[in-house]
Design an enzyme around this catalytic site. Structure first.
Site, mmCIF file in Angstrom:
data_model
loop_
_atom_site.group_PDB
_atom_site.id
_atom_site.type_symbol
_atom_site.label_atom_id
_atom_site.label_comp_id
_atom_site.label_asym_id
_atom_site.label_seq_id
_atom_site.Cartn_x
_atom_site.Cartn_y
_atom_site.Cartn_z
ATOM 1 N N SER A 39 -34.481 -38.683 -49.453
ATOM 2 C CA SER A 39 -35.346 -37.948 -49.312
ATOM 3 C C SER A 39 -36.766 -38.487 -48.496
ATOM 4 C CB SER A 39 -36.159 -38.367 -51.172
ATOM 5 O OG SER A 39 -35.672 -38.136 -52.186
ATOM 6 N N SER A 106 -25.437 -36.579 -55.483
ATOM 7 C CA SER A 106 -24.572 -35.776 -55.664
ATOM 8 C C SER A 106 -22.624 -36.717 -55.546
ATOM 9 C CB SER A 106 -24.289 -34.287 -54.940
ATOM 10 O OG SER A 106 -24.645 -35.098 -53.859
HETATM 11 N N1 ADP Z 1 -33.310 -45.281 -41.321
HETATM 12 C C1 ADP Z 1 -33.661 -44.987 -42.850
HETATM 13 N N2 ADP Z 1 -33.713 -43.760 -43.600
HETATM 14 C C2 ADP Z 1 -34.098 -43.535 -44.660
HETATM 15 N N3 ADP Z 1 -35.056 -44.138 -45.763
HETATM 16 C C3 ADP Z 1 -35.163 -45.619 -44.865
HETATM 17 C C4 ADP Z 1 -34.594 -45.996 -43.719
HETATM 18 N N4 ADP Z 1 -34.677 -47.444 -43.738
HETATM 19 C C5 ADP Z 1 -35.272 -47.891 -44.334
HETATM 20 N N5 ADP Z 1 -36.221 -46.320 -45.347
HETATM 21 C C6 ADP Z 1 -36.750 -46.606 -46.868
HETATM 22 O O1 ADP Z 1 -35.487 -46.295 -47.861
HETATM 23 C C7 ADP Z 1 -36.768 -45.637 -48.868
HETATM 24 C C8 ADP Z 1 -35.382 -44.718 -49.101
HETATM 25 O O2 ADP Z 1 -36.019 -43.589 -50.706
HETATM 26 P P1 ADP Z 1 -36.110 -42.605 -50.749
HETATM 27 O O3 ADP Z 1 -36.038 -42.063 -48.992
HETATM 28 O O4 ADP Z 1 -36.210 -42.285 -51.890
HETATM 29 O O5 ADP Z 1 -34.203 -42.805 -51.392
HETATM 30 P P2 ADP Z 1 -33.096 -41.414 -52.141
HETATM 31 O O6 ADP Z 1 -33.988 -40.094 -51.977
HETATM 32 O O7 ADP Z 1 -31.646 -41.881 -51.750
HETATM 33 O O8 ADP Z 1 -32.941 -42.048 -53.966
HETATM 34 C C9 ADP Z 1 -37.377 -45.545 -48.782
HETATM 35 O O9 ADP Z 1 -38.627 -46.834 -49.104
HETATM 36 C C10 ADP Z 1 -37.247 -45.554 -46.679
HETATM 37 O O10 ADP Z 1 -39.189 -45.862 -46.420
HETATM 38 MG MG MG Z 2 -34.783 -39.069 -53.630
#
Ligand code: ADP
Ligand code: MG
Length: 199
Positions: A39, A106
């Protein structure tokens, strides 16, 4: 199907829309564990492409599950139906000329293959948000891993429900080794290179 009459020869064609938009359409499908960064990366990519004038749409677990898929749970069967509806929605947006970012766990190859079949392999770009389970669990953005470990959530991907990594993704983002901005840049660059009108 009975009483269904396609209108292909009357509608505005995808190619016309793509010329108007200045870029090709396609689906960027982000897959990875909960907390891997799907996300976060998708939102950053959406913002940058939108600012650059692209027709870009983001379909995300959290917005889709409240409406379109609000009746579905997290059994493998419901996850499959969830992805089927999302893929059909993405396909409609592609026909309308959009660059569609889909961020969904997924978890299985079968589920992603179904999405690819619905969307069409030529329009489907699989992005593996490749973050080790330990890192996702340490981040525990929504506190879900703690609940899953405590047995309060059953069938949580990576804990007691399988996640199958993509075998040959278009992009493989190692988020534990780079910043959010760097991960997002990789996706933006790939979209800019791949979804040009000439390409
Ligand atoms: N390189 C990176 N890319 C994406 N998120 C990162 C990265 N490094 C740290 N993070 C942190 O990891 C977390 C990912 O959460 P989220 O985007 O909600 O995951 P998902 O949607 O896959 O469940 C966030 O708090 C984000 O700031
Ligand atoms: Mg998410």
């Amino acid at each position: 199907m009975t009483n269904i009459h396609p209108i292909h020869d009357r509608i505005v064609q995808r190619a016309e829309r793509e010329i108007g938009n200045g870029h090709r359409a396609g689906v960027i499908w982000l897959t990875g564990l909960s907390g891997s960064g799907k996300s976060t990366i998708a939102a950053a990519v959406e913002r940058e492409l939108f600012t650059a004038g692209h027709f870009v749409v983001l379909l995300d677990g959290d917005n889709v599950r409240t409406g379109l898929c609000g009746d579905l749970g997290f059994s493998l069967e419901d996850r499959k139906e969830n992805i089927r509806r999302i893929a059909e929605t993405a396909r409609l947006f592609v026909a309308a000329g959009a660059q569609v970012l889909c961020s969904f766990v997924s978890p299985t190859r079968e589920i992603r293959a179904m999405a690819q079949d619905i969307i069409g392999a030529e329009d489907f770009y699989e992005v593996f948000v490749n973050t080790p389970l330990e890192v996702c669990e340490a981040r525990d953005v929504k506190g879900l891993y703690a609940k899953a470990r405590a047995g309060e959530i059953k069938g949580f991907t990576g804990i007691d429900s399988p996640y199958e990594a993509p075998e040959n993704p278009f992009l493989d983002l190692k988020t534990a080794e780079q910043t959010v901005a760097a991960s997002a840049q990789e996706v933006v660059r790939a979209i800019r290179n791949e979804l040009t009108l000439q390409g």
